[in-house]
Design a protein around this motif. Structure first.
Motif, PDB file in Angstrom:
ATOM      1  N   UNK A   1       0.850  -1.187   0.000  1.00  0.00           N
ATOM      2  CA  UNK A   1       0.000   0.000   0.000  1.00  0.00           C
ATOM      3  C   UNK A   1       0.883   1.233   0.000  1.00  0.00           C
ATOM      4  N   UNK A   2       0.378   2.296  -0.625  1.00  0.00           N
ATOM      5  CA  UNK A   2       1.094   3.565  -0.651  1.00  0.00           C
ATOM      6  C   UNK A   2       0.137   4.698  -0.316  1.00  0.00           C
ATOM      7  N   UNK A   3       0.619   5.617   0.492  1.00  0.00           N
ATOM      8  CA  UNK A   3      -0.111   6.850   0.753  1.00  0.00           C
ATOM      9  C   UNK A   3       0.192   7.781  -0.406  1.00  0.00           C
ATOM     10  N   UNK A   4      -0.813   8.074  -1.216  1.00  0.00           N
ATOM     11  CA  UNK A   4      -0.544   8.838  -2.428  1.00  0.00           C
ATOM     12  C   UNK A   4       0.073  10.193  -2.108  1.00  0.00           C
ATOM     13  N   UNK A   5      -0.387  10.816  -1.042  1.00  0.00           N
ATOM     14  CA  UNK A   5       0.063  12.169  -0.752  1.00  0.00           C
ATOM     15  C   UNK A   5       1.508  12.179  -0.236  1.00  0.00           C
ATOM     16  N   UNK A   6       1.821  11.289   0.695  1.00  0.00           N
ATOM     17  CA  UNK A   6       3.152  11.314   1.317  1.00  0.00           C
ATOM     18  C   UNK A   6       4.155  10.407   0.618  1.00  0.00           C
ATOM     19  N   UNK A   7       3.627   9.388  -0.066  1.00  0.00           N
ATOM     20  CA  UNK A   7       4.512   8.412  -0.697  1.00  0.00           C
ATOM     21  C   UNK A   7       4.984   7.318   0.230  1.00  0.00           C
ATOM     22  N   UNK A   8       4.535   7.323   1.473  1.00  0.00           N
ATOM     23  CA  UNK A   8       4.955   6.269   2.406  1.00  0.00           C
ATOM     24  C   UNK A   8       4.352   4.938   1.979  1.00  0.00           C
ATOM     25  N   UNK A   9       5.096   3.870   2.234  1.00  0.00           N
ATOM     26  CA  UNK A   9       4.708   2.549   1.750  1.00  0.00           C
ATOM     27  C   UNK A   9       4.773   1.497   2.846  1.00  0.00           C
ATOM     28  N   UNK A  10       4.004   0.437   2.646  1.00  0.00           N
ATOM     29  CA  UNK A  10       4.045  -0.729   3.521  1.00  0.00           C
ATOM     30  C   UNK A  10       3.973  -1.963   2.622  1.00  0.00           C
ATOM     31  N   UNK A  11       4.720  -3.000   3.008  1.00  0.00           N
ATOM     32  CA  UNK A  11       4.745  -4.233   2.220  1.00  0.00           C
ATOM     33  C   UNK A  11       4.428  -5.432   3.092  1.00  0.00           C
ATOM     34  N   UNK A  12       3.790  -6.412   2.495  1.00  0.00           N
ATOM     35  CA  UNK A  12       3.657  -7.706   3.144  1.00  0.00           C
ATOM     36  C   UNK A  12       5.038  -8.356   3.189  1.00  0.00           C
ATOM     37  N   UNK A  13       5.236  -9.238   4.147  1.00  0.00           N
ATOM     38  CA  UNK A  13       6.537  -9.897   4.264  1.00  0.00           C
ATOM     39  C   UNK A  13       6.908 -10.617   2.962  1.00  0.00           C
ATOM     40  N   UNK A  14       5.909 -11.175   2.289  1.00  0.00           N
ATOM     41  CA  UNK A  14       6.163 -11.915   1.053  1.00  0.00           C
ATOM     42  C   UNK A  14       6.644 -11.011  -0.083  1.00  0.00           C
ATOM     43  N   UNK A  15       6.396  -9.710   0.041  1.00  0.00           N
ATOM     44  CA  UNK A  15       6.746  -8.768  -1.010  1.00  0.00           C
ATOM     45  C   UNK A  15       8.025  -7.976  -0.711  1.00  0.00           C
ATOM     46  N   UNK A  16       8.420  -7.931   0.535  1.00  0.00           N
ATOM     47  CA  UNK A  16       9.578  -7.121   0.918  1.00  0.00           C
ATOM     48  C   UNK A  16      10.842  -7.569   0.182  1.00  0.00           C
ATOM     49  N   UNK A  17      11.540  -6.596  -0.358  1.00  0.00           N
ATOM     50  CA  UNK A  17      12.789  -6.883  -1.050  1.00  0.00           C
ATOM     51  C   UNK A  17      12.625  -7.310  -2.494  1.00  0.00           C
ATOM     52  N   UNK A  18      11.408  -7.617  -2.907  1.00  0.00           N
ATOM     53  CA  UNK A  18      11.174  -8.047  -4.291  1.00  0.00           C
ATOM     54  C   UNK A  18      10.216  -7.124  -5.034  1.00  0.00           C
ATOM     55  N   UNK A  19       9.241  -6.582  -4.328  1.00  0.00           N
ATOM     56  CA  UNK A  19       8.228  -5.737  -4.957  1.00  0.00           C
ATOM     57  C   UNK A  19       8.446  -4.281  -4.539  1.00  0.00           C
ATOM     58  N   UNK A  20       8.107  -3.374  -5.454  1.00  0.00           N
ATOM     59  CA  UNK A  20       8.180  -1.956  -5.153  1.00  0.00           C
ATOM     60  C   UNK A  20       6.909  -1.285  -5.652  1.00  0.00           C
ATOM     61  N   UNK A  21       6.233  -0.583  -4.756  1.00  0.00           N
ATOM     62  CA  UNK A  21       5.041   0.170  -5.129  1.00  0.00           C
ATOM     63  C   UNK A  21       5.430   1.630  -5.294  1.00  0.00           C
ATOM     64  N   UNK A  22       4.834   2.262  -6.293  1.00  0.00           N
ATOM     65  CA  UNK A  22       5.143   3.673  -6.543  1.00  0.00           C
ATOM     66  C   UNK A  22       3.944   4.343  -7.180  1.00  0.00           C
ATOM     67  N   UNK A  23       3.902   5.674  -7.090  1.00  0.00           N
ATOM     68  CA  UNK A  23       2.832   6.391  -7.759  1.00  0.00           C
ATOM     69  C   UNK A  23       3.419   7.392  -8.734  1.00  0.00           C
ATOM     70  N   UNK A  24       2.673   7.593  -9.802  1.00  0.00           N
ATOM     71  CA  UNK A  24       3.096   8.509 -10.860  1.00  0.00           C
ATOM     72  C   UNK A  24       2.020   9.579 -10.978  1.00  0.00           C
ATOM     73  N   UNK A  25       2.326  10.754 -10.482  1.00  0.00           N
ATOM     74  CA  UNK A  25       1.333  11.823 -10.475  1.00  0.00           C
ATOM     75  C   UNK A  25       0.930  12.257 -11.877  1.00  0.00           C
ATOM     76  N   UNK A  26       1.872  12.245 -12.790  1.00  0.00           N
ATOM     77  CA  UNK A  26       1.580  12.692 -14.150  1.00  0.00           C
ATOM     78  C   UNK A  26       0.617  11.736 -14.856  1.00  0.00           C
TER      79      UNK A  26
END
Length: 124
Positions: free
Chosen positions: A49-74
């Motif tokens: 999950x990502x906070x769109x405004x702040x960009x802070x993120x949280x990952x499930x243990x299964x995703x840590x180190x392998x997955x990256x969430x990001x937002x693209x404002x444009x």
């Protein structure tokens, strides 16, 4: 807010895949944007999950180190970059949105808006 997920497909073990969730409607900056997945015969589970405004993120243990969430404002999208994919990553992946006033939530049942899902299959 309306959500449209895309980017799924069939890949091999160790490959990478990038999922994208296009948001439309109300301002995306007022939401937490999450990725969830549901494997056959299993319950839907939290991935990231990502906070769109702040960009802070949280990952499930299964995703840590392998997955990256990001937002693209444009582009008004939230992407999930998935690397080093494993067979156990096979699932339908859903993006979801939640009003920021609800705070950070990890339970899929607490999300208000959902995309249609995109299938990721990791073949060994």
């Amino acid at each position: 807010v309306q959500l449209q997920a895309s980017g799924g497909g069939l890949v091999q073990v160790g490959d990478s895949l990038r999922l994208s969730c296009a948001a439309s409607g109300r301002s995306s900056s007022n939401y937490y944007m999450g990725w969830f997945r549901q494997a056959p015969g299993k319950e839907r589970e939290f991935v990231s999950v990502i906070n769109w405004r702040s960009g802070s993120t949280v990952y499930a243990d299964s995703a840590k180190g392998r997955f990256t969430i990001s937002r693209d404002n444009a582009r008004n999208t939230v992407d999930l970059q998935m690397n080093s994919l494993k067979p156990e990553d096979t699932a339908v992946y859903y993006c979801a949105a939640n009003d920021w006033r609800k705070g950070l939530q990890l339970s899929p049942g607490l999300y208000d808006y959902w995309g249609q899902g995109t299938l990721v299959t990791v073949s060994s």
